[in-house]
Design an enzyme around this catalytic site. Sequence first.
Site, PDB file in Angstrom:
ATOM      1  N   CYS A  42     -25.119  -6.027 -69.080  1.00 13.94           N
ATOM      2  CA  CYS A  42     -25.468  -6.492 -70.427  1.00 13.94           C
ATOM      3  C   CYS A  42     -24.521  -7.607 -70.882  1.00 13.94           C
ATOM      4  O   CYS A  42     -23.299  -7.457 -70.845  1.00 13.94           O
ATOM      5  CB  CYS A  42     -25.464  -5.294 -71.369  1.00 13.94           C
ATOM      6  SG  CYS A  42     -24.668  -5.507 -72.949  1.00 13.94           S
ATOM      7  N   CYS A  45     -21.954  -6.905 -73.458  1.00 16.62           N
ATOM      8  CA  CYS A  45     -20.855  -6.062 -72.962  1.00 16.62           C
ATOM      9  C   CYS A  45     -19.869  -6.909 -72.173  1.00 16.62           C
ATOM     10  O   CYS A  45     -18.649  -6.750 -72.291  1.00 16.62           O
ATOM     11  CB  CYS A  45     -21.387  -4.943 -72.064  1.00 16.62           C
ATOM     12  SG  CYS A  45     -22.624  -3.927 -72.887  1.00 16.62           S
TER      13      CYS A  45
END
Length: 505
Positions: A42, A45
């Site tokens: 992600c 992230c």
Amino acid sequence: FTTEAGLYTASDQVVVLTPDNVDSVLVNSTAALVVEFYASWCGHCIAFSPVWKSLASDIKEWKPAVDLAAIDCANQDNGPVCSRFGVRGYPTLKVLQLLYPTRFPRNVRGLRRKIIDKMETHAEPWPPACPPLETTSRAELDNFIETNSVGHLALLFETPNSYVGRELTLDLLQYENIAVRRVLSTEDGLVAELNVTHFPSCYLYYPSGIFTRLHVQLEVRTFYTYALQRLPGVVRAGKPLPVTSDLTKNTTEDQLRPFNRSRVYMSDLESTLHYSLRVELAAHPVIKGEALSTLQRYISVLAKYFPGRPVVNNLLKSVDMWLKGEKDTELSYSSLRDALDNTAEVPNASLPEGVRWVGCQGSKPHFRRYPCGMWTLFHVLTVQAEEAADPQEVLQAMRSYIHSFFGCRACATHFENMAQESMSHVGTLSSAVLWLWSHHNHVNNRLAGALSEDPHFPKIQWPSPELCPSCHGVKNGEHTWNQAELLTFLRSHFSSEHLLSDYLE
Ligand code: FAD
């Protein structure tokens, strides 16, 4: 998926959770555990991971009360843990059992404050290792002085919306012989008694009403922390108090040599070369393949940039020429040793035998010495390589030497992790100097308080405000490093003109 695909490694001071360790971590922790649930694929992230790592460094001293963890929910094995905590989106932070789905600050300062807020308001029991963070009144102060015998009581005066007092309390959490209390600017009695006019400001308060203002260059958290951690008698819990006799007489044959802590000594650099070339490399009877190119690169960098005495430079140049002329694909260590020692054919070339540590002496024989010399050597080399065509040359030589030969294998793994992450981004000679400085500080942060730390030479974020006042600054109330000033300082501190030649044979 494998755990290696995750965004954090053992070098990051973040507890990497797995199905195998999660229960023991949760049960055994005395701290509030703040967990980042993320997915390694992600983008948010990935973007957030440097912040989480910086926060881990920033609040390292809070560990007994607040510890950071992370778990990669994209790793299939971790799936049951992530669903057990009800995590659906990434990144998600959880403090104990409280959930903060995706909406939380994305910077170190905001996160630090958020954690303090949650620690103060959550319904769970207070983490046992966490000191009181509430404000102090005159009555509580009297009671504290009567019932405690700490050497220093630091009073941090601040406005109600300030976090400095709470941050400082946690920064000093692992230190003995000192307590920190926050006093609000509205606490009229104490403010008047100490004649406090500036908020924040810090006072050292002793029984019978004696007090002094703590002198700091700037009234911010980092400067208070630097100053309080170094007050006489203040020591990290579990560490012995530094004893002066350790410095005047260590347990080796020789007395400790007097030296200036704020200078770099040629004797340490020559001792490092001796140890590296005659002891560390000797553990490799045959050097071939990647190790051989590493050796060639290392010697080449030394021959070009080591700011040594002419005899030592001549020796390094002759070994470099010999290595460059070698056509064999493998080398025996004994032939290298011959090249180092049989210098009869090369006039005026030699490397002194043995070690004479000076700036790298430790208060005990197992402290400092060679690893200190290794850092110092490469700081000097990055600074010396001012005219190098390739800004990566010295850093890559260090990286491969540490990877192939440095005797501390755990150190080598940690260093390689850091190098993999960012060394290739270094594009200028100045950024090479700064890369090594900042990553050395990263290691200092990780090792502060470790068993290997010499109590007389605590690991700090270096240079201290005393050594380089202009290197430190403040932006939006937070400590910052002034990179331009730092570069000037590092270039002078590690310059050949500034090296001291005391104790050379
Ligand atoms: P050192 O950290 O060795 O520093 C030497 C001197 O350099 C200091 O006295 C100071 O004058 C100066 N200095 C300090 N910080 C900086 C900076 N940021 N920039 C420039 N100069 C600075 N030990 C472990 O236990 N675990 C590890 O993972 C580990 N990794 C290591 C990796 C490498 C590449 C090296 C060379 C060493 C590593 N060590 C590790 C050893 C550890 O970093 C120290 O070298 C050792 O504990 C001795 O510490 P010291 O007090 O002499 O200071």
